[in-house]
Design an enzyme around this catalytic site. Structure first.
Site, PDB file in Angstrom:
ATOM      1  N   ASN A  14      -1.839   7.410  -9.223  1.00 12.95           N
ATOM      2  CA  ASN A  14      -1.090   6.881  -8.480  1.00 12.95           C
ATOM      3  C   ASN A  14       0.431   6.506  -8.672  1.00 12.95           C
ATOM      4  O   ASN A  14       0.448   5.269  -9.648  1.00 12.95           O
ATOM      5  CB  ASN A  14      -1.782   5.636  -7.708  1.00 12.95           C
ATOM      6  CG  ASN A  14      -0.849   4.877  -6.507  1.00 12.95           C
ATOM      7  OD1 ASN A  14       0.256   5.088  -6.621  1.00 12.95           O
ATOM      8  ND2 ASN A  14      -1.733   4.397  -5.430  1.00 12.95           N
ATOM      9  N   HIS A  17       4.636   3.383  -7.834  1.00 12.80           N
ATOM     10  CA  HIS A  17       5.481   2.575  -8.399  1.00 12.80           C
ATOM     11  C   HIS A  17       6.724   3.146  -9.166  1.00 12.80           C
ATOM     12  O   HIS A  17       7.593   2.536  -9.543  1.00 12.80           O
ATOM     13  CB  HIS A  17       4.720   1.432  -9.240  1.00 12.80           C
ATOM     14  CG  HIS A  17       3.906   0.685  -8.369  1.00 12.80           C
ATOM     15  ND1 HIS A  17       4.499  -0.227  -7.205  1.00 12.80           N
ATOM     16  CD2 HIS A  17       2.478   0.392  -8.172  1.00 12.80           C
ATOM     17  CE1 HIS A  17       3.355  -0.896  -6.699  1.00 12.80           C
ATOM     18  NE2 HIS A  17       2.425  -0.458  -7.187  1.00 12.80           N
ATOM     19  N   HIS A  50       0.693   6.435  -1.364  1.00 17.45           N
ATOM     20  CA  HIS A  50       0.380   5.666  -0.305  1.00 17.45           C
ATOM     21  C   HIS A  50       1.603   5.600   0.454  1.00 17.45           C
ATOM     22  O   HIS A  50       2.585   5.022  -0.006  1.00 17.45           O
ATOM     23  CB  HIS A  50      -0.244   4.464  -0.997  1.00 17.45           C
ATOM     24  CG  HIS A  50      -0.692   3.465   0.307  1.00 17.45           C
ATOM     25  ND1 HIS A  50      -1.222   2.297   0.154  1.00 17.45           N
ATOM     26  CD2 HIS A  50      -0.528   3.663   1.525  1.00 17.45           C
ATOM     27  CE1 HIS A  50      -1.448   1.584   1.251  1.00 17.45           C
ATOM     28  NE2 HIS A  50      -1.201   2.583   2.118  1.00 17.45           N
ATOM     29  N   ARG A  52       3.192   3.972   3.077  1.00 20.23           N
ATOM     30  CA  ARG A  52       2.671   2.572   3.748  1.00 20.23           C
ATOM     31  C   ARG A  52       3.817   2.525   5.125  1.00 20.23           C
ATOM     32  O   ARG A  52       4.522   3.129   5.181  1.00 20.23           O
ATOM     33  CB  ARG A  52       3.084   1.464   2.980  1.00 20.23           C
ATOM     34  CG  ARG A  52       2.300   1.266   1.682  1.00 20.23           C
ATOM     35  CD  ARG A  52       2.342   0.013   0.957  1.00 20.23           C
ATOM     36  NE  ARG A  52       2.028  -1.221   1.646  1.00 20.23           N
ATOM     37  CZ  ARG A  52       0.830  -2.002   1.386  1.00 20.23           C
ATOM     38  NH1 ARG A  52       0.238  -1.491   0.485  1.00 20.23           N
ATOM     39  NH2 ARG A  52       0.393  -2.722   2.326  1.00 20.23           N
ATOM     40  N   ARG A  56       7.856   0.873   2.079  1.00 20.25           N
ATOM     41  CA  ARG A  56       8.351   0.002   0.919  1.00 20.25           C
ATOM     42  C   ARG A  56       8.581   0.904  -0.437  1.00 20.25           C
ATOM     43  O   ARG A  56       9.498   0.688  -1.370  1.00 20.25           O
ATOM     44  CB  ARG A  56       7.447  -0.982   0.391  1.00 20.25           C
ATOM     45  CG  ARG A  56       5.907  -0.987   0.125  1.00 20.25           C
ATOM     46  CD  ARG A  56       5.589  -2.132  -0.520  1.00 20.25           C
ATOM     47  NE  ARG A  56       5.132  -2.860   0.839  1.00 20.25           N
ATOM     48  CZ  ARG A  56       3.969  -3.687   0.690  1.00 20.25           C
ATOM     49  NH1 ARG A  56       3.574  -4.184  -0.631  1.00 20.25           N
ATOM     50  NH2 ARG A  56       3.685  -4.470   1.655  1.00 20.25           N
ATOM     51  N   GLU A  77      -3.144   8.399   0.484  1.00 19.91           N
ATOM     52  CA  GLU A  77      -3.667   7.231   0.831  1.00 19.91           C
ATOM     53  C   GLU A  77      -3.018   6.770   2.163  1.00 19.91           C
ATOM     54  O   GLU A  77      -1.608   6.714   2.230  1.00 19.91           O
ATOM     55  CB  GLU A  77      -3.591   5.968  -0.089  1.00 19.91           C
ATOM     56  CG  GLU A  77      -4.530   6.154  -1.487  1.00 19.91           C
ATOM     57  CD  GLU A  77      -4.072   5.167  -2.350  1.00 19.91           C
ATOM     58  OE1 GLU A  77      -4.756   5.349  -3.459  1.00 19.91           O
ATOM     59  OE2 GLU A  77      -3.009   4.126  -1.984  1.00 19.91           O
ATOM     60  N   THR A 108      -2.932  -3.211  -1.672  1.00 21.13           N
ATOM     61  CA  THR A 108      -4.061  -3.198  -0.640  1.00 21.13           C
ATOM     62  C   THR A 108      -5.017  -4.181  -1.090  1.00 21.13           C
ATOM     63  O   THR A 108      -5.831  -4.067  -2.195  1.00 21.13           O
ATOM     64  CB  THR A 108      -4.767  -1.721  -0.974  1.00 21.13           C
ATOM     65  OG1 THR A 108      -3.713  -0.819  -0.754  1.00 21.13           O
ATOM     66  CG2 THR A 108      -5.556  -1.373   0.363  1.00 21.13           C
ATOM     67  N   GLU A 158     -14.103   5.437  -1.969  1.00 23.28           N
ATOM     68  CA  GLU A 158     -13.585   4.822  -3.149  1.00 23.28           C
ATOM     69  C   GLU A 158     -14.051   3.386  -3.038  1.00 23.28           C
ATOM     70  O   GLU A 158     -13.537   2.551  -2.086  1.00 23.28           O
ATOM     71  CB  GLU A 158     -12.035   5.124  -2.961  1.00 23.28           C
ATOM     72  CG  GLU A 158     -11.234   4.447  -4.267  1.00 23.28           C
ATOM     73  CD  GLU A 158      -9.951   4.900  -4.529  1.00 23.28           C
ATOM     74  OE1 GLU A 158      -9.640   5.964  -4.124  1.00 23.28           O
ATOM     75  OE2 GLU A 158      -9.221   3.941  -4.882  1.00 23.28           O
ATOM     76  N   HIS A 197      -8.428   0.505  -8.101  1.00 23.62           N
ATOM     77  CA  HIS A 197      -7.566  -0.742  -7.841  1.00 23.62           C
ATOM     78  C   HIS A 197      -7.709  -1.711  -9.026  1.00 23.62           C
ATOM     79  O   HIS A 197      -8.740  -1.996  -9.388  1.00 23.62           O
ATOM     80  CB  HIS A 197      -7.913  -1.214  -6.415  1.00 23.62           C
ATOM     81  CG  HIS A 197      -6.876  -2.172  -6.053  1.00 23.62           C
ATOM     82  ND1 HIS A 197      -6.340  -3.200  -6.380  1.00 23.62           N
ATOM     83  CD2 HIS A 197      -5.833  -1.600  -5.146  1.00 23.62           C
ATOM     84  CE1 HIS A 197      -5.168  -3.545  -5.803  1.00 23.62           C
ATOM     85  NE2 HIS A 197      -4.831  -2.677  -4.937  1.00 23.62           N
TER      86      HIS A 197
END
Ligand code: PXP
Length: 249
Positions: A14, A17, A50, A52, A56, A77, A108, A158, A197
């Site tokens: 993922n 970031h 993801h 969102r 962000r 996601e 999340t 998941e 996660h």
């Protein structure tokens, strides 16, 4: 139900970031596509992002750019909203992981309420599946939630490993057992099980050792390590951990 344990396990990295860092200053760098390419070169099987609602980190353009460039699987996601499902149906990622989303959360928090939000999640799943997108539901290792998944029609779940990741000692061992029980239960329903996660370089091996788990999605710890060793090496080190836990050379 008879089953054959799966020796292989896949890693989705993922890269949200990387975009967090870019958005912090509004610069064109660090380049998300360069990161995705290095992650794939290191051997990860999927790129996970993801989009969102508050944008962000990942932006709409990133989703389309990653789709164009991605050589392996792309896992998007998304919240089960009309807007997000519409974008996914336009982009057609290989996988879509439906997640709960709250604007105020840092990340999340918790899994989907498959029971309480049944109709909304089923509608989103059906719209995505019609486009040939493989749908995964991000849920807690909770038997009552998993029991409703076949009625929703998603082939994959998941399992949210956040509680396991945040726990320690005996409590962490109890959480691990909960994840194992949930995995067995889902497998017997014919559902593919992924997990993710809060997984890091210390707590991932025990999850990867659960033979029926087919894919891990890991972000924050890999991007954090990448600051010091680069994202190619950070990805390779995580792949080594999960392959070793699985007995894959
Ligand atoms: N899987 C899902 C469904 C997520 O929402 C996230 C966070 O975006 C992850 C995996 C990765 O979590 P982490 O960044 O803690 O590794």
């Amino acid at each position: 139900m008879p089953h054959t344990p799966q020796p292989t396990i896949e890693l989705g990295v993922n890269i949200d970031h990387i975009a967090t860092l870019r958005q912090a200053r509004g610069t064109p760098y660090p380049d998300l596509l360069e990161a995705a390419s290095l992650v794939e070169q290191a051997g990860a099987q999927a790129i996970t992002i993801h989009l969102r609602e508050d944008r962000r980190h990942i932006q709409d353009k990133d989703v389309y750019d990653i789709r164009k460039q991605c050589q392996g699987r792309m896992n998007l996601e998304l919240a089960a909203t009309d807007e997000m499902v519409g974008i996914a149906c336009d982009v057609i990622p290989d996988d879509a992981c439906v997640v709960p989303e709250k604007r105020e959360e840092l990340t999340t928090e918790g899994g989907l309420d498959v029971i309480g939000q049944f109709k909304r999640i089923k509608e989103a799943t059906t719209r995505l599946a019609v486009q040939g997108i493989r749908v995964s539901l991000f849920i807690e290792p909770d038997i009552e939630q998993i029991r409703r998944v076949p009625d929703i029609g998603a082939p994959v779940i998941e399992l949210h490993t956040g509680t396991y990741a945040n726990a320690s000692g005996d409590q962490q061992l109890r959480e691990l057992e909960r994840i194992k029980d949930a995995t067995d239960f889902a497998r017997d329903l014919g559902i593919q099980v992924n997990a993710g996660h809060g997984l890091d370089y210390a707590n991932t091996a025990a999850i990867a050792a659960i033979a029926e788990i087919r894919e891990l999605n890991i972000g924050h710890s890999i991007v954090s390590r990448a600051i010091f060793v680069g994202i190619h090496r950070a990805t390779r080190q995580m792949l080594e951990i999960i392959n070793e836990a699985r007995g894959v050379k």
